[in-house]
Design a protein around this motif. Structure first.
Motif, PDB file in Angstrom:
ATOM      1  N   ALA A  52       0.816  -1.218   0.000  1.00  0.00           N
ATOM      2  CA  ALA A  52       0.000   0.000   0.000  1.00  0.00           C
ATOM      3  C   ALA A  52       0.846   1.263   0.000  1.00  0.00           C
ATOM      4  O   ALA A  52       0.305   2.361  -0.092  1.00  0.00           O
ATOM      5  CB  ALA A  52      -0.930   0.010   1.204  1.00  0.00           C
ATOM      6  N   GLN A  53       2.166   1.121   0.110  1.00  0.00           N
ATOM      7  CA  GLN A  53       3.077   2.258   0.111  1.00  0.00           C
ATOM      8  C   GLN A  53       2.678   3.297   1.167  1.00  0.00           C
ATOM      9  O   GLN A  53       2.508   4.468   0.881  1.00  0.00           O
ATOM     10  CB  GLN A  53       3.148   2.890  -1.269  1.00  0.00           C
ATOM     11  CG  GLN A  53       3.652   1.929  -2.310  1.00  0.00           C
ATOM     12  CD  GLN A  53       3.562   2.489  -3.712  1.00  0.00           C
ATOM     13  OE1 GLN A  53       3.041   3.564  -3.931  1.00  0.00           O
ATOM     14  NE2 GLN A  53       4.070   1.739  -4.662  1.00  0.00           N
ATOM     15  N   SER A  54       2.509   2.830   2.377  1.00  0.00           N
ATOM     16  CA  SER A  54       2.232   3.683   3.541  1.00  0.00           C
ATOM     17  C   SER A  54       0.909   4.431   3.471  1.00  0.00           C
ATOM     18  O   SER A  54       0.768   5.490   4.043  1.00  0.00           O
ATOM     19  CB  SER A  54       3.370   4.693   3.760  1.00  0.00           C
ATOM     20  OG  SER A  54       4.528   4.034   4.100  1.00  0.00           O
ATOM     21  N   GLY A  80      10.034   2.790   4.724  1.00  0.00           N
ATOM     22  CA  GLY A  80       8.833   3.170   3.996  1.00  0.00           C
ATOM     23  C   GLY A  80       7.552   2.947   4.782  1.00  0.00           C
ATOM     24  O   GLY A  80       6.553   3.597   4.532  1.00  0.00           O
ATOM     25  N   VAL A  81       7.569   2.007   5.710  1.00  0.00           N
ATOM     26  CA  VAL A  81       6.386   1.767   6.548  1.00  0.00           C
ATOM     27  C   VAL A  81       6.728   1.862   8.028  1.00  0.00           C
ATOM     28  O   VAL A  81       5.861   1.712   8.877  1.00  0.00           O
ATOM     29  CB  VAL A  81       5.709   0.403   6.245  1.00  0.00           C
ATOM     30  CG1 VAL A  81       5.221   0.339   4.815  1.00  0.00           C
ATOM     31  CG2 VAL A  81       6.638  -0.763   6.550  1.00  0.00           C
ATOM     32  N   ASP A  82       8.021   2.119   8.335  1.00  0.00           N
ATOM     33  CA  ASP A  82       8.477   2.106   9.723  1.00  0.00           C
ATOM     34  C   ASP A  82       7.868   3.198  10.592  1.00  0.00           C
ATOM     35  O   ASP A  82       7.887   3.106  11.813  1.00  0.00           O
ATOM     36  CB  ASP A  82      10.001   2.158   9.796  1.00  0.00           C
ATOM     37  CG  ASP A  82      10.587   3.360   9.072  1.00  0.00           C
ATOM     38  OD1 ASP A  82       9.891   3.982   8.252  1.00  0.00           O
ATOM     39  OD2 ASP A  82      11.756   3.671   9.339  1.00  0.00           O
ATOM     40  N   ASP A  83       7.285   4.228   9.971  1.00  0.00           N
ATOM     41  CA  ASP A  83       6.665   5.285  10.771  1.00  0.00           C
ATOM     42  C   ASP A  83       5.145   5.140  10.859  1.00  0.00           C
ATOM     43  O   ASP A  83       4.460   6.005  11.395  1.00  0.00           O
ATOM     44  CB  ASP A  83       7.028   6.666  10.214  1.00  0.00           C
ATOM     45  CG  ASP A  83       6.530   6.864   8.790  1.00  0.00           C
ATOM     46  OD1 ASP A  83       6.168   5.868   8.131  1.00  0.00           O
ATOM     47  OD2 ASP A  83       6.508   8.019   8.336  1.00  0.00           O
ATOM     48  N   THR A  84       4.607   4.010  10.379  1.00  0.00           N
ATOM     49  CA  THR A  84       3.171   3.754  10.479  1.00  0.00           C
ATOM     50  C   THR A  84       2.787   3.592  11.944  1.00  0.00           C
ATOM     51  O   THR A  84       3.484   2.944  12.718  1.00  0.00           O
ATOM     52  CB  THR A  84       2.793   2.481   9.705  1.00  0.00           C
ATOM     53  OG1 THR A  84       3.218   2.627   8.356  1.00  0.00           O
ATOM     54  CG2 THR A  84       1.295   2.233   9.743  1.00  0.00           C
ATOM     55  N   ARG A  85       1.687   4.167  12.321  1.00  0.00           N
ATOM     56  CA  ARG A  85       1.213   4.055  13.706  1.00  0.00           C
ATOM     57  C   ARG A  85       0.613   2.670  13.926  1.00  0.00           C
ATOM     58  O   ARG A  85      -0.115   2.173  13.077  1.00  0.00           O
ATOM     59  CB  ARG A  85       0.194   5.144  13.992  1.00  0.00           C
ATOM     60  CG  ARG A  85       0.836   6.516  13.900  1.00  0.00           C
ATOM     61  CD  ARG A  85      -0.170   7.632  13.828  1.00  0.00           C
ATOM     62  NE  ARG A  85       0.512   8.861  13.487  1.00  0.00           N
ATOM     63  CZ  ARG A  85       0.533   9.947  14.249  1.00  0.00           C
ATOM     64  NH1 ARG A  85      -0.098   9.954  15.398  1.00  0.00           N
ATOM     65  NH2 ARG A  85       1.177  11.014  13.868  1.00  0.00           N
ATOM     66  N   VAL A  86       0.933   2.081  15.065  1.00  0.00           N
ATOM     67  CA  VAL A  86       0.513   0.712  15.359  1.00  0.00           C
ATOM     68  C   VAL A  86      -0.139   0.675  16.735  1.00  0.00           C
ATOM     69  O   VAL A  86       0.368   1.252  17.687  1.00  0.00           O
ATOM     70  CB  VAL A  86       1.723  -0.257  15.329  1.00  0.00           C
ATOM     71  CG1 VAL A  86       1.286  -1.673  15.699  1.00  0.00           C
ATOM     72  CG2 VAL A  86       2.408  -0.238  13.973  1.00  0.00           C
ATOM     73  N   ILE A  87      -1.260  -0.025  16.807  1.00  0.00           N
ATOM     74  CA  ILE A  87      -1.928  -0.292  18.086  1.00  0.00           C
ATOM     75  C   ILE A  87      -1.928  -1.807  18.273  1.00  0.00           C
ATOM     76  O   ILE A  87      -2.392  -2.539  17.402  1.00  0.00           O
ATOM     77  CB  ILE A  87      -3.379   0.229  18.094  1.00  0.00           C
ATOM     78  CG1 ILE A  87      -3.404   1.742  17.905  1.00  0.00           C
ATOM     79  CG2 ILE A  87      -4.085  -0.182  19.388  1.00  0.00           C
ATOM     80  CD1 ILE A  87      -4.802   2.308  17.715  1.00  0.00           C
ATOM     81  N   VAL A  88      -1.412  -2.272  19.399  1.00  0.00           N
ATOM     82  CA  VAL A  88      -1.389  -3.697  19.706  1.00  0.00           C
ATOM     83  C   VAL A  88      -2.538  -3.991  20.670  1.00  0.00           C
ATOM     84  O   VAL A  88      -2.685  -3.329  21.693  1.00  0.00           O
ATOM     85  CB  VAL A  88      -0.040  -4.116  20.338  1.00  0.00           C
ATOM     86  CG1 VAL A  88      -0.081  -5.570  20.800  1.00  0.00           C
ATOM     87  CG2 VAL A  88       1.096  -3.895  19.346  1.00  0.00           C
TER      88      VAL A  88
END
Length: 191
Positions: A52-54, A80-88
């Motif tokens: 999805a290219q971020s 390229g995706v390392d700054d995507t926000r993640v909720i666990v």
């Protein structure tokens, strides 16, 4: 799942190894106006995220604890995706401290109600980029208060490996920062 009727919210990728749980979280998000996509494994989630290219603003991870941590480490280690926000989203035996140190933006413990889940997604999406690292650092230090021996033990026993990106360095830096904080003389708690 279909695109939501609201277009002002960024898309969310829900990654779950349980199709029913993933579908439930997806429906909650869609009803609240979030466009979503569902991936039924950590590998499929990482592939969708990279393809999805971020374009995803948030990834909601609903996997077993070890799989969730592997996916989080993979996201943080993938340019390229390392700054995507993640909720666990994890069970009560999940390792909240390791998730914060690995760079999660939000952490929910099962069971949680729909309103709490939606509020966490909205808060993570709305948090300014400049505040992300400061918030994570604050939560890591709060978690470490009184637990530095546990983290040092994990480092010594090899429970934290260099293969998890810079996780080992983050553990050590957080433990050092924890030791340097001002303390209450009586209890030793962080002021």
């Amino acid at each position: 799942m279909s695109e939501s009727w609201r277009t002002d919210r960024p898309p969310v990728l829900v990654v779950s190894d349980d199709p029913d749980a993933g579908e439930l979280l997806g429906r909650l998000l869609e009803r609240d106006g979030w466009p979503i996509e569902l991936a039924i494994s950590g590998a499929a989630g990482l592939t969708s995220l990279c393809d999805a290219q971020s374009r995803y603003a948030i990834v909601v991870v609903e996997l077993e604890a070890s799989s969730a941590m592997q996916l989080l480490a993979s996201i943080r280690d993938t340019p390229g995706v390392d700054d995507t926000r993640v909720i666990v989203c994890a069970g009560p035996r999940g390792d909240r401290g390791s998730a914060w140190i690995a760079g999660t933006d939000g952490y929910l413990v099962h069971p949680f109600d729909a309103s709490h889940f939606l509020a966490e997604v909205a808060a993570v999406a709305a948090r300014p980029e400049a505040e992300r690292d400061a918030r994570i650092e604050e939560l890591v230090l709060r978690y470490l208060d009184g637990r530095s021996d546990l983290f040092e033990y994990r480092i010594r026993r090899g429970k934290v490996r260099d293969g998890h990106g810079d996780l080992l360095a983050r553990y050590r830096a957080a433990a050092d920062a924890w030791r340097d904080l001002p303390r209450d003389g009586k209890r030793g708690a962080v002021l």
